[in-house]
Design an enzyme around this catalytic site. Structure first.
Site, mmCIF file in Angstrom:
data_model
loop_
_atom_site.group_PDB
_atom_site.id
_atom_site.type_symbol
_atom_site.label_atom_id
_atom_site.label_comp_id
_atom_site.label_asym_id
_atom_site.label_seq_id
_atom_site.Cartn_x
_atom_site.Cartn_y
_atom_site.Cartn_z
ATOM 1 N N ARG A 53 -6.607 -2.721 12.775
ATOM 2 C CA ARG A 53 -5.324 -3.434 12.749
ATOM 3 C C ARG A 53 -5.135 -4.310 13.983
ATOM 4 N NH1 ARG A 53 -1.695 1.468 10.239
ATOM 5 N NH2 ARG A 53 -2.140 0.942 8.070
ATOM 6 N N LYS A 60 -2.705 8.910 -11.201
ATOM 7 C CA LYS A 60 -1.498 9.140 -11.992
ATOM 8 C C LYS A 60 -0.851 7.889 -12.555
ATOM 9 C CE LYS A 60 -0.164 13.442 -9.892
ATOM 10 N NZ LYS A 60 0.700 14.082 -8.902
ATOM 11 N N GLY A 87 -4.398 1.122 -1.046
ATOM 12 C CA GLY A 87 -4.944 2.472 -0.889
ATOM 13 C C GLY A 87 -6.401 2.683 -1.202
ATOM 14 N N GLY A 123 1.270 0.144 1.176
ATOM 15 C CA GLY A 123 2.592 0.212 0.554
ATOM 16 C C GLY A 123 3.172 -1.167 0.260
HETATM 17 P P1 AMP Z 1 -4.055 7.127 -6.583
HETATM 18 O O1 AMP Z 1 -3.683 7.698 -5.260
HETATM 19 O O2 AMP Z 1 -3.110 7.429 -7.691
HETATM 20 O O3 AMP Z 1 -4.449 5.667 -6.526
HETATM 21 O O4 AMP Z 1 -5.369 7.894 -7.008
HETATM 22 C C1 AMP Z 1 -6.529 7.903 -6.256
HETATM 23 C C2 AMP Z 1 -7.257 9.189 -6.547
HETATM 24 O O5 AMP Z 1 -7.480 9.290 -7.936
HETATM 25 C C3 AMP Z 1 -8.603 9.295 -5.886
HETATM 26 O O6 AMP Z 1 -8.539 10.280 -4.903
HETATM 27 C C4 AMP Z 1 -9.539 9.708 -7.023
HETATM 28 O O7 AMP Z 1 -10.392 10.775 -6.683
HETATM 29 C C5 AMP Z 1 -8.570 10.170 -8.107
HETATM 30 N N1 AMP Z 1 -9.142 10.039 -9.452
HETATM 31 C C6 AMP Z 1 -9.715 8.958 -9.988
HETATM 32 N N2 AMP Z 1 -10.150 9.241 -11.227
HETATM 33 C C7 AMP Z 1 -9.839 10.522 -11.475
HETATM 34 C C8 AMP Z 1 -10.038 11.393 -12.586
HETATM 35 N N3 AMP Z 1 -10.651 10.968 -13.701
HETATM 36 N N4 AMP Z 1 -9.568 12.655 -12.491
HETATM 37 C C9 AMP Z 1 -8.953 13.078 -11.378
HETATM 38 N N5 AMP Z 1 -8.737 12.307 -10.301
HETATM 39 C C10 AMP Z 1 -9.174 11.042 -10.344
#
Ligand code: AMP
Length: 396
Positions: free
Chosen positions: A35, A198, A354, A377
């Site tokens: 940064r 999610k 992220g 963010g």
């Molecule tokens: P997010 O923080 O919602 O962007 O999610 C990122 C996380 O999603 C990462 O740590 C990945 O390991 C997890 N991820 C990606 N694909 C899958 C999956 N099929 N099942 C469980 N976790 C997942």
């Protein structure tokens, strides 16, 4: 709106909001200075013009008062080394301690103020506090994209005190221009690739993108909530039961708007969520009981890749699988490679938010896409279609 590149800072005291929220170890040494490096171009331009550069930032999460472990002091010598010139440190960001240091500055000098968040008025967006900061400068530059989504005193409110003398720094200009190339004046076809764990955390992004993109690729754990909406068997894959109706609704909306949705037709499945799990391949709509999908499969990669290579603009947010574990990183790596290929072919490709940023860095491909955003963010809120206060304050 003034532009940093053409503005002459000679003889002016310029207040620069930077994002020097860097990680420190127990010895208060900086463990990652990305940064700080990101702000060097802006600092060098102002100082090179013969301006006085007054840097202000927050660091960590102090509770509204001074806390030694969150002092900006360790940043000053580190920055001095990178700039190859001395950096003065002011032990407060407002009041006599700040004024004293600034009064001692010569043209071309650089000073760093103490942590803005040692005053609760910073996060409160207090106008009086913003005015106290504004007294320290003749010009205001915002180069802190990482906090652009916050209406804080130093990121948004302060701009009101500089009606004709406020502008973006180089980093902020790059971030804003990258965002505009995807959200405002994109070359079509536009494809968004959304992944991650999610659906619930990406609802607003998905809804906003439906009115911007031609193709929507959905991967990662969140795809399985969509497969359930389509009546599939998802075994032990990650599914948000309460979001199944919403996933169905999003698919309908996409159809109404003529947006093509691509889900991964096949998946890499595992019998456990572990690096040494037994691994197999499966159709995503029919995952056997007891198994879970942890990455997109080979056919999905080739579908997604074909779509990416036909696009002129590609946005990527969120991994395609559990890329932190080697057996489930292939899908994410192949998509990163497809983005690099599309970029080489002339497409504009933006990686933001992220984990996809972490993934592209991990694969060493950050230099092969058009732009990798530095603001987690802030980027997510921009993708949700929200106006970022830090950007609006300069533009308005
Ligand atoms: P997010 O923080 O919602 O962007 O999610 C990122 C996380 O999603 C990462 O740590 C990945 O390991 C997890 N991820 C990606 N694909 C899958 C999956 N099929 N099942 C469980 N976790 C997942």
């Amino acid at each position: 709106m003034a532009s940093i590149d053409t503005f002459s800072f000679r003889g002016k005291r310029t207040l620069v909001r930077v994002d020097f929220n860097v990680p420190l170890n127990e010895k208060l040494e900086i463990t990652d200075d990305t940064r700080i490096r990101a702000a060097l171009k802006t600092i060098r331009k102002i100082s090179g013009d013969g301006g006085k550069v007054i840097l202000m930032s927050h660091l960590g999460r102090p509770k509204g008062g001074p806390e030694p472990k969150y002092s900006m002091a360790p940043v000053a010598p580190h920055l001095a080394k990178l700039l190859n010139q001395p950096v003065l440190f002011a032990p407060a960001c407002v009041g006599p301690d700040a004024h004293d240091v600034i009064n001692r500055m010569n043209d071309g000098d650089v000073a760093l103020l103490e942590n803005l968040r040692f005053h609760k008025e910073e996060e409160g967006g207090d106008e009086f506090f913003a005015g106290q900061l504004a007294e320290l400068g003749d010009t205001y530059v915002n180069d802190a994209f990482g906090t652009a989504h916050r209406a804080h005193a130093s990121t948004a409110v302060i701009a009101r005190f500089f009606p004709g003398a406020k502008m973006f720094g180089y980093l902020m200009e790059d971030e804003v221009s990258a965002l505009d190339k995807v959200m405002r004046n994109a070359a079509h076809p536009v494809t968004a690739i959304i992944g991650g764990s999610k659906v619930s955390s990406k609802i607003a992004i998905l809804e906003n993108l439906l009115s911007k993109v031609d193709n929507l690729i959905i991967g990662g754990g969140m795809a399985f909530t969509f497969f359930r909406a389509l009546g599939g068997n998802t075994g032990n894959s990650l599914v948000e039961e309460d979001k199944i109706p919403l996933a169905a609704e999003l698919l309908n909306k996409a159809k109404e708007k003529g947006v093509k949705v691509l889900l991964p037709g096949d998946s890499v499945i595992a019998d456990r969520f572990a690096v040494d799990a037994t691994v197999a391949a499966s159709e995503s709509l029919n995952i056997p009981a007891g198994w879970m999908g942890l990455d997109i499969g080979k056919n999905a990669v080739s579908d997604f890749r074909a779509c990416i290579l036909q696009s002129r603009t590609v946005l990527w947010n969120g991994p395609m699988g559990v890329f932190e574990m080697e057996p489930f990183a292939t899908g994410t790596l192949d998509i990163a490679r497809a983005l690099a290929e599309a970029t080489a072919g002339g497409a504009f490709t933006l990686v933001g938010g992220g984990d996809s940023v972490a993934a592209i860095n991990q694969f060493g491909l950050a230099g092969d896409v058009s732009y990798v955003s530095t603001g987690g963010g802030a980027m997510l809120e921009a993708l949700e279609g929200r106006e970022l206060p830090g950007i609006a304050a300069i533009r308005g």
